[in-house]
Design an enzyme around this catalytic site. Sequence first.
Site, PDB file in Angstrom:
ATOM      1  N   CYS A 294       0.807  -1.226   0.000  1.00  0.00           N
ATOM      2  CA  CYS A 294       0.000   0.000   0.000  1.00  0.00           C
ATOM      3  C   CYS A 294       0.842   1.279   0.000  1.00  0.00           C
ATOM      4  CB  CYS A 294      -0.918   0.003   1.214  1.00  0.00           C
ATOM      5  SG  CYS A 294      -2.130  -1.321   1.161  1.00  0.00           S
TER       6      CYS A 294
HETATM    7  N1  LIG Z   1      -2.601  -6.239   1.864  1.00  0.00           N
HETATM    8  C1  LIG Z   1      -3.065  -5.208   2.512  1.00  0.00           C
HETATM    9  O1  LIG Z   1      -2.673  -4.987   3.645  1.00  0.00           O
HETATM   10  C2  LIG Z   1      -4.084  -4.262   1.915  1.00  0.00           C
HETATM   11  C3  LIG Z   1      -4.712  -3.359   2.776  1.00  0.00           C
HETATM   12  C4  LIG Z   1      -5.665  -2.489   2.266  1.00  0.00           C
HETATM   13  C5  LIG Z   1      -5.955  -2.529   0.899  1.00  0.00           C
HETATM   14  N2  LIG Z   1      -5.324  -3.413   0.069  1.00  0.00           N
HETATM   15  C6  LIG Z   1      -5.701  -3.436  -1.345  1.00  0.00           C
HETATM   16  O2  LIG Z   1      -6.515  -4.562  -1.607  1.00  0.00           O
HETATM   17  C7  LIG Z   1      -6.268  -5.069  -2.920  1.00  0.00           C
HETATM   18  C8  LIG Z   1      -5.857  -6.517  -2.847  1.00  0.00           C
HETATM   19  O3  LIG Z   1      -4.652  -6.607  -2.115  1.00  0.00           O
HETATM   20  P1  LIG Z   1      -4.107  -7.971  -1.497  1.00  0.00           P
HETATM   21  O4  LIG Z   1      -2.996  -7.586  -0.585  1.00  0.00           O
HETATM   22  O5  LIG Z   1      -5.228  -8.786  -0.994  1.00  0.00           O
HETATM   23  O6  LIG Z   1      -3.515  -8.668  -2.818  1.00  0.00           O
HETATM   24  P2  LIG Z   1      -3.083 -10.219  -2.991  1.00  0.00           P
HETATM   25  O7  LIG Z   1      -2.106 -10.244  -4.093  1.00  0.00           O
HETATM   26  O8  LIG Z   1      -2.735 -10.784  -1.654  1.00  0.00           O
HETATM   27  O9  LIG Z   1      -4.435 -10.941  -3.438  1.00  0.00           O
HETATM   28  C9  LIG Z   1      -5.085 -10.676  -4.628  1.00  0.00           C
HETATM   29  C10 LIG Z   1      -5.642 -11.974  -5.174  1.00  0.00           C
HETATM   30  O10 LIG Z   1      -6.364 -11.669  -6.384  1.00  0.00           O
HETATM   31  C11 LIG Z   1      -6.151 -12.739  -7.282  1.00  0.00           C
HETATM   32  N3  LIG Z   1      -6.469 -12.274  -8.633  1.00  0.00           N
HETATM   33  C12 LIG Z   1      -5.683 -11.638  -9.525  1.00  0.00           C
HETATM   34  N4  LIG Z   1      -6.372 -11.362 -10.640  1.00  0.00           N
HETATM   35  C13 LIG Z   1      -7.629 -11.817 -10.450  1.00  0.00           C
HETATM   36  C14 LIG Z   1      -8.797 -11.828 -11.245  1.00  0.00           C
HETATM   37  N5  LIG Z   1      -8.815 -11.265 -12.455  1.00  0.00           N
HETATM   38  N6  LIG Z   1      -9.900 -12.395 -10.743  1.00  0.00           N
HETATM   39  C15 LIG Z   1      -9.900 -12.959  -9.512  1.00  0.00           C
HETATM   40  N7  LIG Z   1      -8.812 -12.998  -8.725  1.00  0.00           N
HETATM   41  C16 LIG Z   1      -7.694 -12.419  -9.180  1.00  0.00           C
HETATM   42  C17 LIG Z   1      -4.711 -13.141  -7.055  1.00  0.00           C
HETATM   43  O11 LIG Z   1      -4.459 -14.459  -7.498  1.00  0.00           O
HETATM   44  C18 LIG Z   1      -4.592 -12.994  -5.543  1.00  0.00           C
HETATM   45  O12 LIG Z   1      -4.881 -14.203  -4.874  1.00  0.00           O
HETATM   46  C19 LIG Z   1      -5.195  -4.141  -3.506  1.00  0.00           C
HETATM   47  O13 LIG Z   1      -5.825  -3.123  -4.226  1.00  0.00           O
HETATM   48  C20 LIG Z   1      -4.534  -3.546  -2.279  1.00  0.00           C
HETATM   49  O14 LIG Z   1      -3.960  -2.296  -2.557  1.00  0.00           O
HETATM   50  C21 LIG Z   1      -4.395  -4.291   0.566  1.00  0.00           C
END
Ligand SMILES: NC(=O)c1ccc[n+]([C@@H]2O[C@H](COP(=O)([O-])OP(=O)(O)OC[C@H]3O[C@@H](n4cnc5c(N)ncnc54)[C@H](O)[C@@H]3O)[C@@H](O)[C@H]2O)c1
Length: 415
Positions: A257
Amino acid sequence: MKIGIAGLGYVGLPLAVAFAEAGHEVVGLDVDPRKVERINAGRSHVEDVPDAALAPLAGRLRATAAYADLASCEAVVICVPTPLTGSREPDLTYLLDSATALSQILQPGQLVVLESTTYPGTTRERLVPILEQSGLSAGTDFHVAFSPERIDPGRTDYTVRTTPKLVGGLTAACAERARELYALICDEVVVLSTPETAELSKLLENIFRSVNIALVNELAQLCDRLGIDVWEVVDAAATKPFGFMRFEPGPGMGGHCLPVDPFYLAFKAREHDFYPEFIELAGKVNQTQPAFCVERIERALNEAGKPVNGSRILVLGVSYKAGIGDTRESPSLKIVRRLVELGGAISYHDPHVPSLPDLGLASVELGPALESADAVAIVTAHPGVDYADVVARAALTIDFRGVTRGIESPSLIRL
Ligand SMILES: NC(=O)c1ccc[n+]([C@@H]2O[C@H](COP(=O)([O-])OP(=O)(O)OC[C@H]3O[C@@H](n4cnc5c(N)ncnc54)[C@H](O)[C@@H]3O)[C@@H](O)[C@H]2O)c1
């Protein structure tokens, strides 16, 4: 309710678990078949979700790789990655792919909520037009909202239930649908006037942290020149009961982030001939902090009559923050890479990260490595490590996290 979650990562899996624990039927979708298989076998790939949490949900939480399985859900929440491209621009590929797949199965009456962090306007300008390729109209045939994820991996004092949830709907009816959805799992849902407000609120939260971390990191560099203990300065300022909020200096910023989000806002701002210099400066200061840490290690070794080249340097902690194994954008990895380039014999210890295949390294046992190292750098201070023992046994300790405060030793250097 029957709820679909697209993207079962750090954000999506805990959310899927929260809905299932509240008694709802959840279809979790991921394009990675290994994750689908693991979850269906009761094994979690996210540290905040223990396997034991999945076991009792077997009948209610099902993972799939087929978007068609989301057609029967009343609401679908998108939690896919929103990283940067190689040239540091927003990479919406995952989001657009997910939206395209959803548009092919979208049903009248469904609610689609985007949770992925992104710039203001994404929901309305990028997501909605793709969903409308279904032939259905947003706001009338189906509902759309943005609701930012506020998860802080590893944190236990605030949960999905106790962290207020923001929602911004395309219309008032969209916002109401989203409010009802999150009221199932959150004690407080705050309804905002538009998706753009919700999108920008999330960026403000993260940029606020980025700017304040940059400020203390810059102060740490100045304190190094002035010979003042930056930790004592921060502790002192934090005794003021109002008008000051404590931020810790450190080796720089990591995770999915904080290093990424300012670029999302800067991209949108440029479209409007606006250059958010303050935000970009904070990013720049934080990005240079690992280089400052390398220079500090070089100086410390130099004072001991040793060059980095050929010295055995043990790095403690390679994930981007304490208590978790996520190495995305970790400043520790930047420090390790640079030290390797300088010819250092680098090893690392991290109970959360067993190996770093890109660097050909595996976590070493702490005891023997401490005694054979020319220098030990504490970069990510995981709990469970006895830092007083580290200082006592290492020839030279450089602490970038302030965990050795209170310890006096001629072989100890603190940021
Ligand atoms: N990790 C954090 O602490 C956090 C906190 C707040 C917000 N976010 C936001 O949340 C979002 C997700 O982050 P995350 O950390 O969970 O990412 P991540 O990479 O851990 O998980 C994302 C998942 O989406 C899957 N994916 C990719 N393309 C896809 C598709 N077309 N259809 C379905 N699944 C698909 C991936 O295989 C993966 O498992 C991002 O925008 C991030 O900025 C993350």
